[in-house]
Design a protein around this motif. Structure first.
Motif, mmCIF file in Angstrom:
data_model
loop_
_atom_site.group_PDB
_atom_site.id
_atom_site.type_symbol
_atom_site.label_atom_id
_atom_site.label_comp_id
_atom_site.label_asym_id
_atom_site.label_seq_id
_atom_site.Cartn_x
_atom_site.Cartn_y
_atom_site.Cartn_z
ATOM 1 N N TYR A 358 0.877 -1.269 0.018
ATOM 2 C CA TYR A 358 -0.096 -0.046 -0.079
ATOM 3 C C TYR A 358 1.004 1.470 0.098
ATOM 4 C CZ TYR A 358 -3.868 -3.064 1.021
ATOM 5 O OH TYR A 358 -4.889 -4.310 1.014
ATOM 6 N N GLU A 359 2.066 1.238 -0.141
ATOM 7 C CA GLU A 359 2.988 2.295 -0.150
ATOM 8 C C GLU A 359 3.886 2.183 -1.639
ATOM 9 O OE1 GLU A 359 5.655 2.010 3.049
ATOM 10 O OE2 GLU A 359 4.049 2.290 4.712
ATOM 11 N N TYR A 360 4.394 3.471 -1.903
ATOM 12 C CA TYR A 360 4.915 3.528 -3.157
ATOM 13 C C TYR A 360 6.233 2.548 -3.047
ATOM 14 C CZ TYR A 360 7.963 6.975 -1.075
ATOM 15 O OH TYR A 360 8.988 7.458 -0.230
ATOM 16 N N GLN A 361 6.726 1.999 -4.337
ATOM 17 C CA GLN A 361 7.947 1.426 -4.368
ATOM 18 C C GLN A 361 8.985 2.374 -4.827
ATOM 19 O OE1 GLN A 361 7.842 -2.105 -3.643
ATOM 20 N NE2 GLN A 361 5.822 -1.496 -2.785
ATOM 21 N N SER A 362 10.435 2.402 -4.383
ATOM 22 C CA SER A 362 11.369 3.075 -4.881
ATOM 23 C C SER A 362 12.673 2.576 -4.679
ATOM 24 C CB SER A 362 11.265 4.557 -4.109
ATOM 25 O OG SER A 362 11.645 4.347 -2.836
ATOM 26 N N ALA A 363 13.974 2.726 -5.445
ATOM 27 C CA ALA A 363 14.932 2.320 -5.219
ATOM 28 C C ALA A 363 16.067 3.142 -6.018
ATOM 29 C CB ALA A 363 15.195 1.037 -5.783
ATOM 30 N N TRP A 364 17.201 3.273 -5.547
ATOM 31 C CA TRP A 364 18.420 3.661 -6.051
ATOM 32 C C TRP A 364 19.474 2.692 -6.617
ATOM 33 C CZ3 TRP A 364 19.418 8.945 -6.380
ATOM 34 C CH2 TRP A 364 18.547 9.824 -5.742
#
Length: 406
Positions: A358-364
């Motif tokens: 239910y949260e956005y997915q992010s990555a560096w």
């Protein structure tokens, strides 16, 4: 046996590619960008759009072979979603870890889901790209996965031992997500959706996940080219072939790249892209596993690259990439769900299996590329700094080879 077949396939394709005609090609066509898509345990069963930061169609037929490894861990957790509107409203006024509405289906009817994800997933991706006209490019992608325990030496940085050594000695604290509690080098992947459909994976299982068709159009904007600014637009069709989600996805994307040439045989490039994907536009059977009830997945991606040429006109480049993707499940459900898990036994993150959907997915990602006339080779490491553990750490290599003239 499946593991051996997986790696023999990778070796065979690599040797076949090296045997093709290798005429010289333009060394730099925009930003060198292997597939940096996270190996998400839901995302790998559907298509996702890999942003394109090239500035023109490829001069040669090109084969790109990518191999990645990712550690994903979510402890066992159950979720109850009240069907009654008044109960939902009541729960929305209570912080999530204090919600205890569910008793039984007669007194508090609710939808039920459960999940546990514990594996190191390996991804083999093969991309074939060709110019079909002056400003148009066609790409065909095959994507597959191998489920593994992640034992050393096949998963040096993505194995459980390394990650928990890092948490214990450098950052994160002692066993923050319960890997040690459940035990290292396990495969335990089980998910039941609210319709009672189940997904279960075992060690050594090979998954041929799908075929993708990608078309890119590079418009000839003269005023932008004079400023070394280039754009492209993509249309995407994905055929998902796993038994859990046989379906078709469609999407569109847009990308812009800016180049600067420096005096010391070096260049700088920056790029930005966005896309939107409609999952399950066509389903090929009933009772598919529901991998999130958001039908649309949107994404944004930004990248910066520095390139230095050698005296022999080969090059080294380093780049940083940031990706963000919308939620797999509808945000409003997080305001009233009840999560049940081992919150006392696990220090933190016991609820991640559902909360992070239910949260956005992010990555560096940090990428290094070495390029020559007849091939380019990339290495990257991807880290989830938002701590959604989807995956925790991912590493990858990519080899791009020209096959023949246009």
């Amino acid at each position: 046996m499946l593991k051996k077949n997986f790696f023999f396939l990778l070796l065979f394709v690599s040797l076949f590619s090296l045997g093709q005609k290798q005429d010289s090609i333009s060394l730099k066509n925009g930003i060198d960008k292997p597939s940096l898509l996270p190996i998400h345990h839901f995302g790998m069963f559907s298509s996702r759009i890999n942003q394109n930061f090239k500035i023109r169609p490829p001069d040669k037929l090109t084969l790109n072979i990518s191999y990645a490894s990712a550690n994903t861990f979510h402890p066992f957790v159950e979720m109850y979603l009240p069907k009654d509107a008044s109960t939902r409203q009541e729960m929305s006024n209570i912080i999530w870890y204090d919600r205890h509405f569910y008793k039984d289906q007669e007194t508090t009817p609710a939808n039920y889901e459960s999940i546990i994800i514990d594996a190191v997933f390996k991804n083999l991706r093969i991309d074939y790209n060709t110019q079909i006209s002056k400003n148009h490019e066609l790409g065909i992608t095959l994507r597959s996965y191998l489920v593994s325990k992640g034992k050393y030496p096949f998963s040096i940085f993505t194995g459980d031992e390394f990650l928990e050594w890092f948490h214990s000695n450098i950052a994160g604290g002692e066993d923050p997500f319960g890997r040690k509690y459940y035990g290292f080098n396990q495969v335990n992947v089980n998910y039941q959706d609210r319709n009672g459909n189940k997904m279960s994976l075992r060690d050594g299982q090979f998954i041929f996940a799908g075929i993708e068709l990608n078309h890119f159009y590079y418009p000839n904007f003269i005023n932008l080219k004079k400023k070394n600014i280039f754009v492209n637009f993509g249309s995407h069709l994905g055929l998902n072939t796993s038994k859990y989600n046989p379906s078709i996805d469609i999407g569109i994307s847009g990308n812009i790249t800016k180049e600067w040439t420096l005096k010391n045989e070096s260049e700088i490039r920056s790029a930005f892209g966005s896309s939107i994907l409609r999952k399950n536009m066509i389903d090929f059977k009933e009772n598919l596993v529901n991998f999130g009830n958001n039908k649309f997945l949107g994404s944004l991606e930004a990248m910066f690259e520095y390139t230095k040429y050698t005296k022999r006109k080969n090059y080294h480049s380093i780049a940083v990439n940031y990706q963000i993707q919308t939620r797999f499940s509808k945000k409003e459900e997080a305001s009233y769900y009840q999560l049940v898990g081992l919150w006392q036994e696990i220090h933190s993150g016991w609820q991640n299996g559902f909360e992070k959907l239910y949260e956005y997915q992010s990555a560096w990602s940090w990428i290094y590329t070495y390029g020559r006339k007849n091939y380019s080779f990339s290495l990257y490491i991807k880290e989830d700094l938002y701590l959604n553990n989807s995956p925790d750490l991912q590493t990858g290599i990519s080899l791009k080879i020209p096959l023949s003239n246009k």
